[in-house]
Design a protein around this motif. Structure first.
Motif, mmCIF file in Angstrom:
data_model
loop_
_atom_site.group_PDB
_atom_site.id
_atom_site.type_symbol
_atom_site.label_atom_id
_atom_site.label_comp_id
_atom_site.label_asym_id
_atom_site.label_seq_id
_atom_site.Cartn_x
_atom_site.Cartn_y
_atom_site.Cartn_z
ATOM 1 N N HIS A 54 33.787 -31.563 -63.688
ATOM 2 C CA HIS A 54 32.913 -32.698 -63.359
ATOM 3 C C HIS A 54 31.442 -32.297 -63.463
ATOM 4 C CE1 HIS A 54 31.186 -36.064 -61.015
ATOM 5 N NE2 HIS A 54 30.594 -35.138 -60.277
ATOM 6 N N ARG A 88 39.472 -38.683 -54.470
ATOM 7 C CA ARG A 88 39.779 -37.251 -54.389
ATOM 8 C C ARG A 88 41.274 -36.973 -54.232
ATOM 9 N NH1 ARG A 88 34.861 -34.620 -50.659
ATOM 10 N NH2 ARG A 88 33.262 -34.759 -52.274
ATOM 11 N N HIS A 141 22.656 -31.774 -58.668
ATOM 12 C CA HIS A 141 24.053 -32.207 -58.669
ATOM 13 C C HIS A 141 25.004 -31.011 -58.665
ATOM 14 C CE1 HIS A 141 27.818 -33.648 -60.660
ATOM 15 N NE2 HIS A 141 27.685 -34.584 -59.732
ATOM 16 N N MET A 144 25.009 -29.516 -55.265
ATOM 17 C CA MET A 144 25.737 -30.345 -54.289
ATOM 18 C C MET A 144 27.229 -30.092 -54.390
ATOM 19 S SD MET A 144 23.948 -34.057 -54.580
ATOM 20 C CE MET A 144 22.176 -34.167 -54.760
ATOM 21 N N HIS A 145 27.724 -30.009 -55.637
ATOM 22 C CA HIS A 145 29.159 -29.735 -55.792
ATOM 23 C C HIS A 145 29.498 -28.312 -55.365
ATOM 24 C CE1 HIS A 145 31.052 -33.372 -57.311
ATOM 25 N NE2 HIS A 145 29.831 -33.669 -57.733
ATOM 26 N N THR A 148 30.041 -28.624 -51.815
ATOM 27 C CA THR A 148 31.346 -29.266 -51.612
ATOM 28 C C THR A 148 32.474 -28.261 -51.843
ATOM 29 O OG1 THR A 148 30.455 -31.402 -52.265
ATOM 30 C CG2 THR A 148 32.839 -31.136 -52.436
ATOM 31 N N TYR A 384 21.253 -44.581 -61.616
ATOM 32 C CA TYR A 384 22.554 -45.271 -61.594
ATOM 33 C C TYR A 384 22.918 -45.654 -60.165
ATOM 34 C CZ TYR A 384 24.684 -40.710 -60.320
ATOM 35 O OH TYR A 384 25.014 -39.531 -59.712
ATOM 36 N N TYR A 387 24.801 -43.366 -57.517
ATOM 37 C CA TYR A 387 24.278 -42.205 -56.791
ATOM 38 C C TYR A 387 24.176 -42.545 -55.310
ATOM 39 C CZ TYR A 387 22.061 -38.349 -54.712
ATOM 40 O OH TYR A 387 21.835 -37.316 -53.838
ATOM 41 N N ASN A 417 21.202 -37.245 -46.990
ATOM 42 C CA ASN A 417 22.630 -37.104 -47.255
ATOM 43 C C ASN A 417 23.332 -38.139 -46.379
ATOM 44 O OD1 ASN A 417 25.104 -36.122 -48.120
ATOM 45 N ND2 ASN A 417 24.924 -34.154 -47.066
ATOM 46 N N TRP A 418 24.572 -38.432 -46.671
ATOM 47 C CA TRP A 418 25.280 -39.438 -45.889
ATOM 48 C C TRP A 418 26.764 -39.129 -45.897
ATOM 49 C CZ3 TRP A 418 23.258 -39.836 -50.703
ATOM 50 C CH2 TRP A 418 24.128 -40.151 -51.741
HETATM 51 C C1 AVJ Z 1 24.859 -36.758 -51.699
HETATM 52 C C2 AVJ Z 1 26.470 -35.150 -51.000
HETATM 53 C C3 AVJ Z 1 26.806 -37.481 -50.546
HETATM 54 O O1 AVJ Z 1 28.586 -34.888 -52.961
HETATM 55 O O2 AVJ Z 1 29.362 -36.813 -52.390
HETATM 56 C C4 AVJ Z 1 27.823 -35.678 -55.991
HETATM 57 C C5 AVJ Z 1 26.350 -36.216 -54.000
HETATM 58 N N1 AVJ Z 1 26.753 -37.561 -56.088
HETATM 59 N N2 AVJ Z 1 28.093 -36.273 -57.158
HETATM 60 C C6 AVJ Z 1 28.438 -36.093 -52.730
HETATM 61 C C7 AVJ Z 1 26.981 -36.476 -55.319
HETATM 62 C C8 AVJ Z 1 27.448 -37.419 -57.206
HETATM 63 C C9 AVJ Z 1 27.057 -36.734 -52.818
HETATM 64 N N3 AVJ Z 1 26.295 -36.510 -51.532
#
Ligand code: AVJ
Ligand code: FE
Length: 437
Positions: A54, A88, A141, A144-145, A148, A384, A387, A417-418
């Motif tokens: 991804h 997921r 991005h 962020m992953h 995750t 987009y 996001y 963040n949310w």
């Molecule tokens: C901003 C952390 C809520 O990881 O779910 C990842 C960021 N957007 N790929 C996430 C995100 C597209 C998002 N957060």
């Protein structure tokens, strides 16, 4: 941007892309075998090999196709890696690229991106490329992953897969500071000119904030244990109706990954079982737990406007700082970037204090706020809707400040963040606030 600045920016971008990629491999192909990469450890998370491909697909989509005008390299895989097409929980059953193929795809995309970077223009090409925005979006991005994927690692039941770096370096640890008073007055929330800011951080706008007090540091494990030992999990007075429902239906009695052992508590952290360190910021608590603790303490969670003012506003200069200490990132002022795999302890990073003297606002743990995730006045979705705009509404709470797992390029005082109020697998804790009057 003059030519020299543009060249420096391109060098920064190439380095940032390389750093993110090293980190991604260090969480996937560098440390786990194929079976572990395709396995799903929790329905909350993707198989790591999904995140990996991804990351490459997003980079192809935005840097090669949207910004560069290239045709799709492998149109048949786009749907597989569209987060909105496949939740997921369903991702392990998809015909995903096997790890070696995913890694090869990432490498091919990256080679083309670096080939085209030299000819890229960061001025006059429109908002996607001006100032290098879309490159910043792609770097952030990937990080962020990576964060995750760290949450996925934390959920693995097996032994340690990652080397455990030493705890954040010890520093002078003055006595706990208690609370900081932030006087009433307007401040500029968000930004209109940060080149890497996402749409949800824009535009900058004036917000009037009544005087409030905010905890000088995040709530520690010792603080949180006091709530537990006072019967906090058994007293519905501290919980909202939805929070009490979450607490009782799930039988929750402690933060995520904690176990009662002998007379005390241990926690599992990336495959290591260890006593809960009292001084560290508490993490793996959901919004309902943070909210209940705050009520027990006679306080409340800060609004995100309060959080941002306390972190960013410089009352003498009447402007916001990108980081609590100033406009430039400086290593050592915050526990960011996965340098340690844990939050730091109370008293750490005194050099990271904000203009008001509030500490550890960036790094350590994401901090739950009382605010629902919404667009600022004048919000415009870019580039987009998926996001952030599609998440606006009361079902998501805002978190601020990044965690130890957040890369410094992927967080700043305006970053938002949310997540759902029940989520605990993220590296989230909180601090409390209250009205000053
Ligand atoms: C901003 C952390 C809520 O990881 O779910 C990842 C960021 N957007 N790929 C996430 C995100 C597209 C998002 N957060
Ligand atoms: Fe993504």
């Amino acid at each position: 941007v003059n030519e020299r600045d543009e060249r420096a920016l391109k060098e920064f971008i190439a380095g940032a892309l390389g750093g993110a990629r090293d980190r991604s491999h260090g969480l996937t192909t560098g440390v786990l075998d194929d079976a572990a990469l395709v396995a799903q450890v929790s329905p909350l998370m993707s198989p790591l090999v999904w995140d990996l491909a991804h990351i490459g697909n997003y980079e192809e989509l935005w840097l090669l196709r949207a910004a560069g005008g290239a045709a799709a390299m492998r149109p048949e895989i786009d749907g597989l890696y569209d987060a909105f097409e496949h939740p997921r929980a369903t991702r392990p059953s998809l015909p995903l690229l096997p790890p070696a193929e995913a890694a090869a795809y990432l490498a091919t995309v990256r080679a083309r991106v670096l080939d085209s970077l030299d000819a890229a223009r960061f001025e006059g090409g429109g908002p996607l490329t001006d100032g290098g925005f879309v490159y910043g979006m792609v770097v952030q991005h990937e990080h962020m992953h990576d964060e995750t994927m760290l949450a996925t690692h934390q959920l693995r039941k097996d032994g340690p897969a990652l080397l455990d770096p030493p705890a954040p370096a010890g520093e002078a640890r003055p006595a706990p500071l208690g609370e900081v008073l932030v006087p009433a007055g307007p401040f500029v929330m968000g930004t209109s000119d940060d080149p890497w800011a996402h749409d949800n951080e824009r535009p900058g706008h004036l917000v009037e904030v009544p005087a409030f007090r905010i905890d000088a540091e995040p709530v520690s494990n010792a603080d949180y244990l006091a709530f537990m030992e006072a019967g906090g999990y058994d007293d519905p007075r501290w919980w909202t109706d939805a929070g009490w429902e979450w607490r009782t239906s799930g039988g929750k009695r402690a933060p995520g990954f904690w176990t009662r052992e002998g007379g005390g508590w241990t926690r599992r952290r990336f495959g290591h079982v260890e006593p809960v360190p009292p001084g560290e910021a508490v993490q793996h608590v959901c919004w309902y737990e943070a909210d209940a603790y705050a009520r027990w303490a006679g306080k409340r969670l800060p609004t995100e406007a309060e959080w941002e003012k306390a972190a960013a506003w410089d009352p003498a200069a009447q402007r916001s700082r990108r980081y609590p200490w100033g406009d430039d990132y400086e290593e050592g002022r915050a526990n960011l970037g996965q340098r340690a795999h844990r939050p730091s302890e109370a008293g750490a990073h005194p050099g990271g204090a904000s203009a008001y003297g509030v500490r550890r606002m960036l790094g350590d743990v994401w901090e739950w706020t009382s605010s629902d995730f919404t667009g600022y006045p004048g919000f415009r979705s870019f580039p987009y809707k998926e996001y952030s705009e599609v998440f606006f509404g009361p079902e998501y709470k805002v978190l601020r400040g990044g965690s130890w797992a957040t890369h410094p390029t992927a967080v700043r005082t305006t970053f938002r963040n949310w997540d759902y109020p029940i989520r605990r697998q993220i590296f989230a804790g909180f601090r409390c606030a209250r009205d000053a009057a």
